[in-house]
Design a protein around this motif. Structure first.
Motif, PDB file in Angstrom:
ATOM      1  N   PRO A 297      50.760  42.173  13.130  1.00  0.00           N
ATOM      2  CA  PRO A 297      50.471  42.573  14.518  1.00  0.00           C
ATOM      3  C   PRO A 297      50.960  41.566  15.545  1.00  0.00           C
ATOM      4  N   SER A 298      51.010  40.288  15.176  1.00  0.00           N
ATOM      5  CA  SER A 298      51.408  39.250  16.130  1.00  0.00           C
ATOM      6  C   SER A 298      52.910  38.983  16.130  1.00  0.00           C
ATOM      7  N   ALA A 299      53.704  39.856  15.481  1.00  0.00           N
ATOM      8  CA  ALA A 299      55.152  39.653  15.462  1.00  0.00           C
ATOM      9  C   ALA A 299      55.694  39.647  16.883  1.00  0.00           C
ATOM     10  N   PRO A 300      56.506  38.668  17.262  1.00  0.00           N
ATOM     11  CA  PRO A 300      57.005  38.567  18.640  1.00  0.00           C
ATOM     12  C   PRO A 300      57.791  39.807  19.056  1.00  0.00           C
ATOM     13  N   THR A 301      57.559  40.258  20.273  1.00  0.00           N
ATOM     14  CA  THR A 301      58.281  41.410  20.796  1.00  0.00           C
ATOM     15  C   THR A 301      59.779  41.138  20.850  1.00  0.00           C
ATOM     16  N   GLY A 302      60.131  39.891  21.197  1.00  0.00           N
ATOM     17  CA  GLY A 302      61.548  39.529  21.253  1.00  0.00           C
ATOM     18  C   GLY A 302      62.229  39.683  19.913  1.00  0.00           C
ATOM     19  N   LEU A 303      61.518  39.326  18.836  1.00  0.00           N
ATOM     20  CA  LEU A 303      62.090  39.450  17.494  1.00  0.00           C
ATOM     21  C   LEU A 303      62.319  40.921  17.150  1.00  0.00           C
TER      22      LEU A 303
END
Length: 384
Positions: A297-303
């Protein structure tokens, strides 16, 4: 061609009423594999050290299709985690087989029905789909699919080890191997790989059994990922499965040697179990890494934005994988008066700074990436 909103005809379990969970990492890993595949297809000349191994052994090109098959098994495991599509199976298999015949004719420029190759990559792919779909009528658990992988690997190992005992010196060769007997007997020499001159068929009936080991390994990790509440919970179980595949690979290599005096070799030509299991272990590790990075859930949006083009490629992996083969084959046909084919002409035309091969490869990646992106935006996907 189907859209993501198509209803799935199915034999359903009660769990089918629970919402599905999209696993981005699978699409991204497939996208990375497709970048390699498109790049390989764009080669104007394949280096000998990278080309398919002549018999025993594995070169770089030998890994591309097995990785694709393993990822297909994982994808089918995701798709059938809660239900098994049986109503559409026959239609899809017939379409794949028919497309395989057309694919063979296009890529080899051979249209004489008397010498049409009945076997091939799409036909093998259809066989894998049948086995994995029907296998989901028996089990929808990671443990069950590990057992299926083991049974398939042991069965194929037994066939290879037994057949080797009938060969001179107890060794599988081009002149003495089960594919050279079974595939030629079933289809006839004019309708198999190299019209039988190669002594085996790397996409024949028996190679399909080896491919099913790869696909079953993929299905194992697919069910394992979906059965866990999150990426961190998958870490230890996936590593245990990888260890299990490595142990199976060792066992299917050396146990036959203890019993018959001849080990089952690591090779793609007969898609031996040690080869299939080592590829399966590598793909599992790649999927685990992607799962830890992208599906939390905390995966960076940029990634997620950075990997979106790879995700788009992965969502239409069947189209991009086989489509790039067909296009390159068509461009490679019919050399002109100067000895150059259309692919070489295009490469010379788009060459930047005197690098036709690099420029042509980049162009191929951009074209297929753009096609996949447009289809992904419209939610149009070609499915097995």
């Amino acid at each position: 061609m189907t859209s993501s909103t198509d209803p799935a005809a199915a034999v359903q379990t009660p769990a089918a009423r629970t919402p599905s969970r999209r696993v981005t990492s699978l699409d991204v890993v497939r996208g990375l594999m497709l970048c390699v595949s498109v790049g390989v297809n764009s080669l104007l000349a394949t280096p000998a050290w990278f080309d398919h191994a002549g018999w025993v052994g594995v070169n770089g090109l030998d890994l591309v299709f097995p990785v694709f098959v393993t990822l297909t098994g994982c994808g089918l495991g995701f798709a059938m985690h809660r239900r098994t599509n049986v109503r559409t199976l026959a239609r899809r298999v017939l379409v794949l087989v028919a497309a395989g015949l057309l694919y063979n004719a296009l890529t080899t420029n051979a249209w004489d029905p008397g010498t049409w190759r009945f076997t091939g990559v799409l036909q093998l792919y259809a066989g894998v789909v049948v086995v994995i779909v029907l296998g989901h009528l028996l089990t929808r658990s990671a443990r069950g699919w590990f057992v299926v992988t083991t049974v398939l690997a042991v069965t194929w190992t037994t066939v290879l080890a037994w057949f080797a005992t009938t060969c001179a010196g107890g060794e599988l060769t081009r002149e003495c191997n089960p594919s050279g007997v079974v595939d030629l007997a079933v289809f006839g020499a004019p309708h198999v790989y190299w019209q039988g001159a190669a002594g085996h068929d790397p996409e024949g009936l028996l190679a399909t059994l080896g491919a099913c080991v790869s696909a079953a390994a993929g299905a194992t990790v697919g069910h394992l990922v979906l059965s866990r509440p999150g990426p961190r919970a998958c870490l230890r179980p996936v590593l245990l499965v990888v260890a299990g595949f490595l142990a199976l690979a060792a066992a299917t290599t050396w146990v036959p040697e203890l019993l018959t005096g001849q080990a089952v070799p690591l090779m793609k030509r007969l898609w031996t179990p040690p080869f299939a299991l080592l590829v399966g272990a590598g793909v599992c590790l790649a999927l685990l890494l992607g799962h830890l990075l992208l599906d939390r859930p905390s995966a960076p949006t940029g990634l997620r934005r950075v990997v979106w083009p790879l995700e788009a490629l992965g969502r239409n992996s069947l189209l991009v994988y086989f489509g790039s083969h067909v296009v390159m084959a068509l461009l490679g046909h019919h050399a002109g008066a100067d000895g150059r084919n259309l692919a070489q002409r295009v490469a010379d035309t788009v060459a930047v700074a005197g690098h036709p091969q690099l420029s042509f490869t980049v162009l191929a990646l951009l074209v297929w990436g753009a096609i996949a992106a447009v289809l992904h935006r419209r939610r149009i996907y070609l499915r097995p």
